[in-house]
Design a protein around this motif. Structure first.
Motif, mmCIF file in Angstrom:
data_model
loop_
_atom_site.group_PDB
_atom_site.id
_atom_site.type_symbol
_atom_site.label_atom_id
_atom_site.label_comp_id
_atom_site.label_asym_id
_atom_site.label_seq_id
_atom_site.Cartn_x
_atom_site.Cartn_y
_atom_site.Cartn_z
ATOM 1 N N LYS A 11 -28.554 39.896 6.105
ATOM 2 C CA LYS A 11 -28.063 40.414 7.383
ATOM 3 C C LYS A 11 -26.597 40.038 7.618
ATOM 4 N N ILE A 12 -26.200 38.875 7.067
ATOM 5 C CA ILE A 12 -24.846 38.363 7.310
ATOM 6 C C ILE A 12 -23.836 38.943 6.325
ATOM 7 N N LEU A 13 -24.177 39.025 5.048
ATOM 8 C CA LEU A 13 -23.226 39.418 4.010
ATOM 9 C C LEU A 13 -22.521 40.752 4.288
ATOM 10 N N PRO A 14 -23.217 41.780 4.783
ATOM 11 C CA PRO A 14 -22.513 43.053 5.044
ATOM 12 C C PRO A 14 -21.454 42.953 6.141
ATOM 13 N N GLN A 15 -21.474 41.857 6.922
ATOM 14 C CA GLN A 15 -20.494 41.690 7.996
ATOM 15 C C GLN A 15 -19.181 41.088 7.497
ATOM 16 N N LEU A 16 -19.176 40.547 6.289
ATOM 17 C CA LEU A 16 -17.988 39.890 5.764
ATOM 18 C C LEU A 16 -16.965 40.917 5.295
ATOM 19 N N LYS A 17 -15.689 40.659 5.566
ATOM 20 C CA LYS A 17 -14.624 41.547 5.103
ATOM 21 C C LYS A 17 -14.191 41.101 3.709
ATOM 22 N N CYS A 18 -14.631 41.859 2.712
ATOM 23 C CA CYS A 18 -14.285 41.520 1.328
ATOM 24 C C CYS A 18 -14.554 42.731 0.440
ATOM 25 N N HIS A 19 -14.332 42.572 -0.836
ATOM 26 C CA HIS A 19 -14.436 43.692 -1.776
ATOM 27 C C HIS A 19 -15.845 44.286 -1.828
ATOM 28 N N PHE A 20 -16.835 43.464 -1.570
ATOM 29 C CA PHE A 20 -18.227 43.918 -1.656
ATOM 30 C C PHE A 20 -18.617 44.805 -0.469
ATOM 31 N N THR A 21 -17.839 44.787 0.590
ATOM 32 C CA THR A 21 -18.178 45.597 1.779
ATOM 33 C C THR A 21 -17.169 46.717 2.018
ATOM 34 N N TRP A 22 -16.163 46.842 1.166
ATOM 35 C CA TRP A 22 -15.150 47.893 1.346
ATOM 36 C C TRP A 22 -15.516 49.206 0.650
ATOM 37 N N ASN A 23 -16.638 49.256 -0.038
ATOM 38 C CA ASN A 23 -17.090 50.493 -0.705
ATOM 39 C C ASN A 23 -15.987 51.109 -1.568
ATOM 40 N N LEU A 24 -15.412 50.298 -2.421
ATOM 41 C CA LEU A 24 -14.270 50.730 -3.219
ATOM 42 C C LEU A 24 -14.622 51.806 -4.241
ATOM 43 N N PHE A 25 -15.838 51.759 -4.746
ATOM 44 C CA PHE A 25 -16.212 52.704 -5.803
ATOM 45 C C PHE A 25 -17.470 53.473 -5.436
ATOM 46 N N LYS A 26 -17.627 53.731 -4.164
ATOM 47 C CA LYS A 26 -18.840 54.432 -3.718
ATOM 48 C C LYS A 26 -18.836 55.884 -4.172
ATOM 49 N N GLU A 27 -17.669 56.536 -4.083
ATOM 50 C CA GLU A 27 -17.603 57.961 -4.370
ATOM 51 C C GLU A 27 -17.141 58.276 -5.788
ATOM 52 N N GLU A 28 -16.638 57.302 -6.502
ATOM 53 C CA GLU A 28 -16.170 57.559 -7.871
ATOM 54 C C GLU A 28 -16.395 56.320 -8.723
ATOM 55 N N SER A 29 -16.613 56.514 -9.976
ATOM 56 C CA SER A 29 -16.878 55.386 -10.862
ATOM 57 C C SER A 29 -15.605 54.565 -11.047
ATOM 58 N N ILE A 30 -15.781 53.333 -11.451
ATOM 59 C CA ILE A 30 -14.654 52.431 -11.639
ATOM 60 C C ILE A 30 -13.771 52.930 -12.776
ATOM 61 N N ILE A 91 -7.075 31.744 7.132
ATOM 62 C CA ILE A 91 -7.129 33.201 7.339
ATOM 63 C C ILE A 91 -7.044 33.933 6.001
ATOM 64 N N ARG A 92 -6.097 33.513 5.167
ATOM 65 C CA ARG A 92 -5.888 34.188 3.884
ATOM 66 C C ARG A 92 -7.064 34.004 2.929
ATOM 67 N N SER A 93 -7.887 32.994 3.158
ATOM 68 C CA SER A 93 -9.017 32.703 2.256
ATOM 69 C C SER A 93 -10.297 33.430 2.639
ATOM 70 N N LEU A 94 -10.297 34.124 3.770
ATOM 71 C CA LEU A 94 -11.548 34.739 4.243
ATOM 72 C C LEU A 94 -12.107 35.757 3.240
ATOM 73 N N VAL A 95 -11.234 36.568 2.662
ATOM 74 C CA VAL A 95 -11.697 37.563 1.681
ATOM 75 C C VAL A 95 -12.261 36.853 0.452
ATOM 76 N N THR A 96 -11.562 35.825 -0.020
ATOM 77 C CA THR A 96 -12.013 35.072 -1.203
ATOM 78 C C THR A 96 -13.369 34.432 -0.932
ATOM 79 N N TRP A 97 -13.532 33.823 0.229
ATOM 80 C CA TRP A 97 -14.809 33.184 0.557
ATOM 81 C C TRP A 97 -15.928 34.213 0.672
ATOM 82 N N GLY A 98 -15.614 35.375 1.239
ATOM 83 C CA GLY A 98 -16.622 36.443 1.309
ATOM 84 C C GLY A 98 -17.068 36.871 -0.074
ATOM 85 N N ASN A 99 -16.088 37.001 -0.992
ATOM 86 C CA ASN A 99 -16.426 37.357 -2.376
ATOM 87 C C ASN A 99 -17.273 36.273 -3.041
ATOM 88 N N TYR A 100 -16.931 35.007 -2.792
ATOM 89 C CA TYR A 100 -17.730 33.888 -3.306
ATOM 90 C C TYR A 100 -19.190 34.039 -2.863
#
Length: 513
Positions: A11-30, A91-100
């Motif tokens: 429930k918590i993880l989708p709320q984090l601002k990081c690469h896993f929640t930005w849907n970077l490759f949802k519409e196209e393959s990497i 502040i700058r570490s929030l994305v890194t911690w979310g990815n962790y």
């Protein structure tokens, strides 16, 4: 894994601002070469940007199933943030911690994932939101990440930078990001952006040589090439090994017509990125452009021209094959290679590459271009006019205005006029289709009527005598006599479905009173 802890994390993880929640490759393959490009950026970028690239590299490593390597990349990012942004480290570490947290979750290490979720919460609760905050630093991180992923991510990157600049309007890093995003979107006719964002970015970041070359390309498009070339020369002098500068400078010289300089720069870039298929493709295309230059030049003797063209063609084929071996997945890379192989007389191999291109997921513009190229191949190399016509028609049915579309119309018109002069069946029908696609329905109808009349005249049962005047029947007899006297060459035999044509005629007769 405790179900309670797992459920709470989910429930918590989708709320984090990081690469896993930005849907970077949802519409196209990497992208096949993304990891190489990110590693190259880490090598050449200023230290302050490296943490952003390490975060993206960690996400790519995770997608490739390398979670331990992903954790190492995140450790690198964390260290760099502490070195370069000590005052804003939390502040700058929030994305890194979310990815962790996400990586540890996927590894099944719930307690470690929870540890990093708690670190995020500790910072965010100061801003009244338990797991996410709005701030320009996070928007900038997302913007740079999306820029590196490219393609469909450029529009969203632009939005991220615009949002961040509302809070920090003169930030050099954010201004550069916005300028790059707008430049990449500039190719779309409906989104012609002004040159000012690029100029402003250079004023704020005079050492950003990549943005300098992008401004040069924009000026070139605005017919201010001399000023653009001055900027390119300056950028190359100050960043002689930076691959994104070399690549963009090569594009500038290729558009200028200095193909040799473009090849030199692409080759220099490939020294740093030896596994980059995009660069191999560009080098192959430059050699192909060089061939056209020599063929259009009257300064070279005929025998020397043939030898030089053959040498350049071998180079072009070599690099295009190399691009495909390196994993590039551009449909036009296959058709570029196929066209060169056809010029060498290797039609069977060319056919294989064309079919590979058709098997790819294509945009409408790519499919239209491919139909035009394959139609060319069938008409001029395989001498199969019927298949060429089918592909030209399929290409014209894609309603995109392009140079390829105009070429197909001219090629179809030429074939149709040639067939009319030889009284070949379906020539009036083909003329009608061309008029219909141009929106001239009256002319199309007249052509269809003439084709129908021809069918009635030539019907063995003589049914045409019930509907056509004697003069037209005599004209039809003369046509049939000429047709029997002069057999059609194989290349002009039509593969139209005769049963379908008969049904058209029968249907027309049945509807008459």
């Amino acid at each position: 894994m405790s179900e309670i802890t797992k459920n709470s994390l989910e429930k918590i993880l989708p709320q984090l601002k990081c690469h896993f929640t930005w849907n970077l490759f949802k519409e196209e393959s990497i992208s096949y070469d993304l990891e190489d490009r990110v590693c190259n950026q880490i090598e050449f970028l200023n230290t302050e940007f490296k943490a952003t690239m390490y975060n993206l590299l960690a996400y790519v490593k995770h997608l490739n199933g390398q979670n331990e390597a992903a954790l190492e990349c995140l450790r690198q990012a964390e260290d760099l943030i502490q070195q370069e942004h000590a005052a804003q480290a939390e502040i700058r570490s929030l994305v890194t911690w979310g990815n962790y947290a996400w990586v540890y979750y996927h590894m099944g290490r719930v307690s470690k994932a929870q540890e990093y979720v708690d670190k995020v919460k500790q910072v965010c609760k100061k801003f009244s939101n338990p797991y996410s905050i709005e701030c320009p630093e996070l928007d900038g991180e997302e913007g740079w990440t999306r820029l590196k992923c490219g393609g469909k991510q450029n529009e969203r990157a632009k939005v991220c930078f615009e949002k961040a600049l509302e809070e920090k309007p003169n930030n050099p890093e954010l201004s550069s990001g916005l300028a790059i995003a707008m430049y990449r979107l500039d190719d779309k006719p409906q989104k012609q952006f002004p040159v000012n964002p690029l100029k402003q970015a250079i004023e704020l970041s005079p050492d950003n040589q990549y943005v300098k070359v992008l401004l040069a390309l924009k000026l070139q498009k605005m017919n201010e090439e001399p000023e653009g070339e001055r900027l390119v020369e300056e950028a190359l002098e100050k960043a002689p090994s930076q691959t994104d500068v070399l690549r963009s400078a090569a594009k500038f010289y290729r558009k200028k017509g200095d193909i040799d300089k473009a090849i030199e720069l692409f080759l220099r870039a490939s020294e740093s990125l030896p596994n980059n298929g995009y660069l191999c493709h560009q080098i192959g295309c430059c050699y192909r452009a060089k061939i056209k230059q020599i063929q259009n030049s009257g300064e070279v003797a005929a025998h020397e021209k043939r030898e030089k063209v053959e040498e350049l063609r071998e180079c072009a084929v070599h690099y295009l094959k190399k691009a495909l071996e390196k994993g590039i997945n551009l449909p036009n890379a296959y058709s570029d290679l196929a066209g060169l192989l056809a010029q060498k007389g290797q039609n069977r191999e060319a056919e294989e590459y064309y079919q590979m291109a058709f098997s790819k997921e294509l945009t409408d513009a790519e499919r239209q271009q491919l139909h035009q190229r394959y139609g060319n191949f069938q008409e001029y190399h395989m001498k199969s006019e019927n298949i060429a016509v089918q592909h030209y028609l399929q290409g014209l049915q894609i309603s995109i205005q392009s140079p390829e579309r105009e070429r197909m119309k001219r090629q179809l018109q030429s074939i149709a006029e040639n067939q009319l002069s030889q009284n070949i069946p379906n020539s009036w029908y083909l003329q009608g289709l061309i008029h219909k696609m141009d929106g001239d329905l009256l002319q199309a109808a007249e052509c269809y009527e003439k084709e129908l009349g021809r069918l009635l005249r030539n019907t063995p049962s003589g049914i045409g005598s019930l509907f056509l005047p004697e003069s037209e029947l005599e004209e039809g007899s003369e046509e049939m006599a000429r047709a029997h006297a002069t057999p059609l060459p194989e290349s002009t035999e039509r593969k139209w479905d005769r049963e379908t044509e008969k049904k058209k005629v029968t249907g027309s007769l049945e509807r008459r009173p």
